[in-house]
Scaffold this motif. Sequence first.
Motif, PDB file in Angstrom:
ATOM      1  N   GLY A 146       0.789  -1.223   0.000  1.00  0.00           N
ATOM      2  CA  GLY A 146       0.000   0.000   0.000  1.00  0.00           C
ATOM      3  C   GLY A 146       0.821   1.272   0.000  1.00  0.00           C
ATOM      4  O   GLY A 146       0.269   2.360  -0.186  1.00  0.00           O
ATOM      5  N   ILE A 147       2.143   1.184   0.192  1.00  0.00           N
ATOM      6  CA  ILE A 147       2.967   2.399   0.149  1.00  0.00           C
ATOM      7  C   ILE A 147       3.149   2.900  -1.276  1.00  0.00           C
ATOM      8  O   ILE A 147       3.467   4.073  -1.497  1.00  0.00           O
ATOM      9  N   PHE A 148       2.922   2.018  -2.270  1.00  0.00           N
ATOM     10  CA  PHE A 148       3.193   2.383  -3.653  1.00  0.00           C
ATOM     11  C   PHE A 148       1.962   2.997  -4.307  1.00  0.00           C
ATOM     12  O   PHE A 148       0.834   2.593  -4.024  1.00  0.00           O
ATOM     13  N   PRO A 149       2.156   3.960  -5.219  1.00  0.00           N
ATOM     14  CA  PRO A 149       1.020   4.579  -5.905  1.00  0.00           C
ATOM     15  C   PRO A 149       0.313   3.597  -6.825  1.00  0.00           C
ATOM     16  O   PRO A 149       0.823   2.514  -7.137  1.00  0.00           O
ATOM     17  N   LEU A 182       4.766   6.336   6.595  1.00  0.00           N
ATOM     18  CA  LEU A 182       4.243   7.469   5.833  1.00  0.00           C
ATOM     19  C   LEU A 182       4.719   7.352   4.396  1.00  0.00           C
ATOM     20  O   LEU A 182       5.918   7.210   4.134  1.00  0.00           O
ATOM     21  N   SER A 183       3.767   7.392   3.464  1.00  0.00           N
ATOM     22  CA  SER A 183       4.098   7.336   2.043  1.00  0.00           C
ATOM     23  C   SER A 183       3.465   8.537   1.360  1.00  0.00           C
ATOM     24  O   SER A 183       2.247   8.661   1.298  1.00  0.00           O
ATOM     25  N   SER A 184       4.306   9.442   0.873  1.00  0.00           N
ATOM     26  CA  SER A 184       3.841  10.670   0.242  1.00  0.00           C
ATOM     27  C   SER A 184       3.841  10.496  -1.264  1.00  0.00           C
ATOM     28  O   SER A 184       4.878  10.219  -1.866  1.00  0.00           O
ATOM     29  N   HIS A 223       6.960   8.863  15.915  1.00  0.00           N
ATOM     30  CA  HIS A 223       6.881   7.402  15.928  1.00  0.00           C
ATOM     31  C   HIS A 223       7.101   6.800  14.536  1.00  0.00           C
ATOM     32  O   HIS A 223       6.911   5.607  14.340  1.00  0.00           O
ATOM     33  N   LEU A 224       7.529   7.630  13.598  1.00  0.00           N
ATOM     34  CA  LEU A 224       7.675   7.197  12.207  1.00  0.00           C
ATOM     35  C   LEU A 224       8.748   6.122  12.074  1.00  0.00           C
ATOM     36  O   LEU A 224       9.867   6.283  12.557  1.00  0.00           O
ATOM     37  N   ARG A 225       8.382   5.015  11.400  1.00  0.00           N
ATOM     38  CA  ARG A 225       9.323   3.912  11.182  1.00  0.00           C
ATOM     39  C   ARG A 225       9.843   3.869   9.755  1.00  0.00           C
ATOM     40  O   ARG A 225      10.925   3.346   9.508  1.00  0.00           O
ATOM     41  N   SER A 226       9.055   4.363   8.805  1.00  0.00           N
ATOM     42  CA  SER A 226       9.547   4.437   7.432  1.00  0.00           C
ATOM     43  C   SER A 226       8.905   5.613   6.729  1.00  0.00           C
ATOM     44  O   SER A 226       7.753   5.957   6.992  1.00  0.00           O
ATOM     45  N   PHE A 227       9.693   6.225   5.840  1.00  0.00           N
ATOM     46  CA  PHE A 227       9.194   7.341   5.047  1.00  0.00           C
ATOM     47  C   PHE A 227       9.530   7.089   3.588  1.00  0.00           C
ATOM     48  O   PHE A 227      10.687   6.824   3.237  1.00  0.00           O
ATOM     49  N   THR A 228       8.508   7.160   2.741  1.00  0.00           N
ATOM     50  CA  THR A 228       8.677   6.950   1.312  1.00  0.00           C
ATOM     51  C   THR A 228       8.055   8.127   0.586  1.00  0.00           C
ATOM     52  O   THR A 228       6.942   8.542   0.917  1.00  0.00           O
ATOM     53  N   ALA A 229       8.768   8.659  -0.394  1.00  0.00           N
ATOM     54  CA  ALA A 229       8.256   9.792  -1.162  1.00  0.00           C
ATOM     55  C   ALA A 229       8.275   9.455  -2.645  1.00  0.00           C
ATOM     56  O   ALA A 229       9.273   8.946  -3.156  1.00  0.00           O
ATOM     57  N   PHE A 230       7.161   9.722  -3.312  1.00  0.00           N
ATOM     58  CA  PHE A 230       7.053   9.554  -4.755  1.00  0.00           C
ATOM     59  C   PHE A 230       6.714  10.920  -5.356  1.00  0.00           C
ATOM     60  O   PHE A 230       5.953  11.689  -4.775  1.00  0.00           O
ATOM     61  N   GLY A 231       7.243  11.195  -6.517  1.00  0.00           N
ATOM     62  CA  GLY A 231       6.938  12.476  -7.153  1.00  0.00           C
ATOM     63  C   GLY A 231       8.012  13.508  -6.887  1.00  0.00           C
ATOM     64  O   GLY A 231       9.100  13.211  -6.375  1.00  0.00           O
ATOM     65  N   LYS A 232       7.702  14.740  -7.201  1.00  0.00           N
ATOM     66  CA  LYS A 232       8.703  15.809  -7.159  1.00  0.00           C
ATOM     67  C   LYS A 232       9.029  16.256  -5.748  1.00  0.00           C
ATOM     68  O   LYS A 232      10.191  16.434  -5.388  1.00  0.00           O
TER      69      LYS A 232
END
Length: 942
Positions: free
Chosen positions: A457-460, A555-557, A572-581
């Motif tokens: 679910g983290i992926f667009p 968190l997946s942005s 409490h963030l364990r992973s952060f993923t960013a997609f896009g600009k």
Amino acid sequence: MATMMAMKVVDFASQSIMEKLERMLVEEAALLAGVEDDVRDIVAELRSITSFLTVMSTRRSLDDQVQNWVQEVREVAYDAEDSIDEFDCRLRSTPYDERGVKGFFMRFCRCFKSLKARHDIASALKKLKVEVEEIRKRHDRYSHPNEAASSGTATSLDMADSYSDPRIIGHFVEEAQLVGINQSRDTLIEWVMDENCLEFTAISLVGFGGLGKTTLAKTIYDDPIIVGGHFQFRAWIAVSQNYNIRELLKKIIRQISVKEQQVRDVLGCQDASLNTEQLLNMMDESQLVQTVRGCLHGKRYLVAFDDVWSTEAWESLSIALPQGKEGSRVIVTSRSEAVANACCSRNRQFIFKISPLSPELSWELFCRKVFDAPDYNCPPELENIGREIVQKCDGLPLAIVTVGGLLASKPDKILEEWKDLRDHLGFEIEKSKIHQILVLSYNDLPYHLKPCFLFLGIFPEDYEIHRKRLTRRWIAEGIVSGVGGFPAEKVAERCFNQLVSRSLMQPSKFDDNGTVKSCRVHDMMLEVIISISRKENFVVLPSEHPPRHQKIRRLSSHGGSSGLVPDTDLSHLRSFTAFGKDVPLKDYRKQRLLRAIDLEVSSNLFDLHPRSFSKLFLLKYLSLRDSPISALPDSVGDLQNLEFLDIRGTYIEELPNTIVKLQKLVYLLGGLNQQHPPGMFTILRFVTLFKLKFPKGIRELKRLRKLGMTYADDEQLLQEIGELAELEKLAICFGDDDLVIGVLEGISALLSMLSGSLRSLTIFHASYGDLKRALDEVASPPLLLCKLQIDVVLGGLPAWFASLKQVVKITLFNTRLQLQDLQVLRNLHALVKLVLGCESFDNDDEDMIFDRGGFTQLKLLEIQSHCVSFEEGALQNLKILKLAGYFPNEYGVYGIEHLHGLREVHVHTGNEDLGEMVKNIAVYHAARPKCFVKIEESPSDI
């Protein structure tokens, strides 16, 4: 159903915390001095809770009190893990520079800090113990005494009363809605009715949930040709997830109309007061099997087992079916390839894989569902928006029928209502039967696969997910770990393959051996994942669903910081993923519990805060791949647990000195984005290399297994790399003036030092040099190589290449070999893929001849700008041929018709005659291979 999902997430969370506490009791006993008893009490309490939840998870519905209790347990388990990790950070992390007087005072101060940390963990654990006990007491106080006892297994009556299987709509689809199945139906009927095959035959229909397996199977089962008397007995049995073998066997007996006397004889009961149903209820499983076999023996029968979820179910049912020579058939539908393989183990040709509908067939099905007969015409003003709605269904028949049903139920076809449905389709689907159907796939997953599945679910939407990226993320976040001697990487690969085989992920690319390289998640399944994740706070997607939970852990942005309010708690963030600009987070010092930062393809990431990584003791995964960042901050040296660092495709040319402090680093990937340039073919040599310079001390990275693209410009660096005893993969490049005597000697020594570990080697060089001599002088060649890529002028192959008995893939560019070197390659019997790029051989005017024998396992051959001829009997196992470039002769390629096993031919050239010739050959080729031709202008014409 929602509670069942919650329980599985709680199970995962509590299991993780128990493992950490038990490990600390063994390994960090001194750190837990004074609270050992509290830790053991917490572990015991969590074990009891987890066991109870496992029992409760078999129930279809639970009251609000139990659901609230589950939510409380989950949050406590997560909070406990956060407390332990915070304690771990504070007590064991050390700054990257503690040398000299400054380092002495820092160590001295940390001793005092550790006392406070121990006090804090003791307080946190005592508080946790009280919370767990209160939760248990609260549940005991309000729960029913017989709750656990009655919840072990749902009876068939309970199932019937509380749950209606939404797949039932597949049994009653109107004829007008059967779109796009004619060809599939005809093929399957031919298999079923083949009178030349009298052997018992199992036919499997396998594919993603909702593709129409049940509908297609029922259409065949009810076809007039089959119903007309070809089979003496027929039975349709819906197996499903929660099957009961005795009940299924009784259903078979009822449908094949076993005589009452036969039942009495098997049971040994002649009591006339008992009817057939009572007699069946008295039978055990073996007697029911005997009854079925006795009735079907010597008869031609057709049995359909719909929706088989496990090989165990198939094995238990198949023993009741006599396998004579009367032409009997069994049809099995399943989402699992493992089930299909088990059913058709005797003959795999009868596995039929169901594919999504094409866009036009999808539209036709939609119209037949929404609009009136006989024309089923869509009004012009609704067509564009209707096609957008259909596109979101992605060829899934059940989704199309379900969504179409929503619109058909509205007598007035209003444009605004259609637009509203399009914009909120995910929400509508969640409320519909298709959501229930897809959730079944989640519920059926074993414990260890559930978090792996939710992680998708983290992926667009429609994102191509690379296998290695996904599995490494699982490992970094502790979702997958080593088991029973198997390393975490192997376990993760197995989990990935299991999700693919269950049709929960759709393969999109394969490697040379047929292994799935990347996949996509069906949009409908992604909706289910997001729905579950939202309820369980597993992943937060702020751009789509503003977070409702106080504590965000993943968190997946997907498009910047929209949806995140300024005061959002990310501690409490364990992973952060960013997609896009946009990357909403660039300084991570406040997110001390982070295990993974994934900023791949973040096009606006130009820099990071100098101290961004200074407090991330737990971080294991950092990817900046394909971002425009040009430097790593020195604080990267503080990442004491970092295992994976990917900076490929960035502008980083030099690593900071602190990189040598990363003692646990396993993967260090930089330079080129791929081992050779992107695209299907590489017509021109790729000259621009991203050279990554390493500081002195690289030998300190003792755990390093994969390294590249390394810029080697001195002998000392080569010596240090050679000391990395666990190195399996090395990509190395040289500049114009680098191949001097010392460096050449260093290359020879390096390859000898790594001869026992190296499995993959890539060498690039931007100009000429005497690398051939260096390779010839390798004292102990790396004969365990599986993959080899060379882009350096050699003039000939070193003698030891003939001994590469394990190599499966070779890629050559600009090597300028002699044609006799082809004879060395032909005898590498493990070779599966061979790429002969531009100027890989010296004489372009002379044909490269592939004759009978040799290349016994070669399946993929790519040749660029070189004349080639295939003789009769050559390359018997070749499946894919790729031809690219501007061939010097009129055609440049001869004898394709001799490649009898060919399945695909790809041509990318400026020679139109060659393209037409290959097309014509493909038409008349005995194997009828698919032909893909792309004609481009040559560079001289541009």
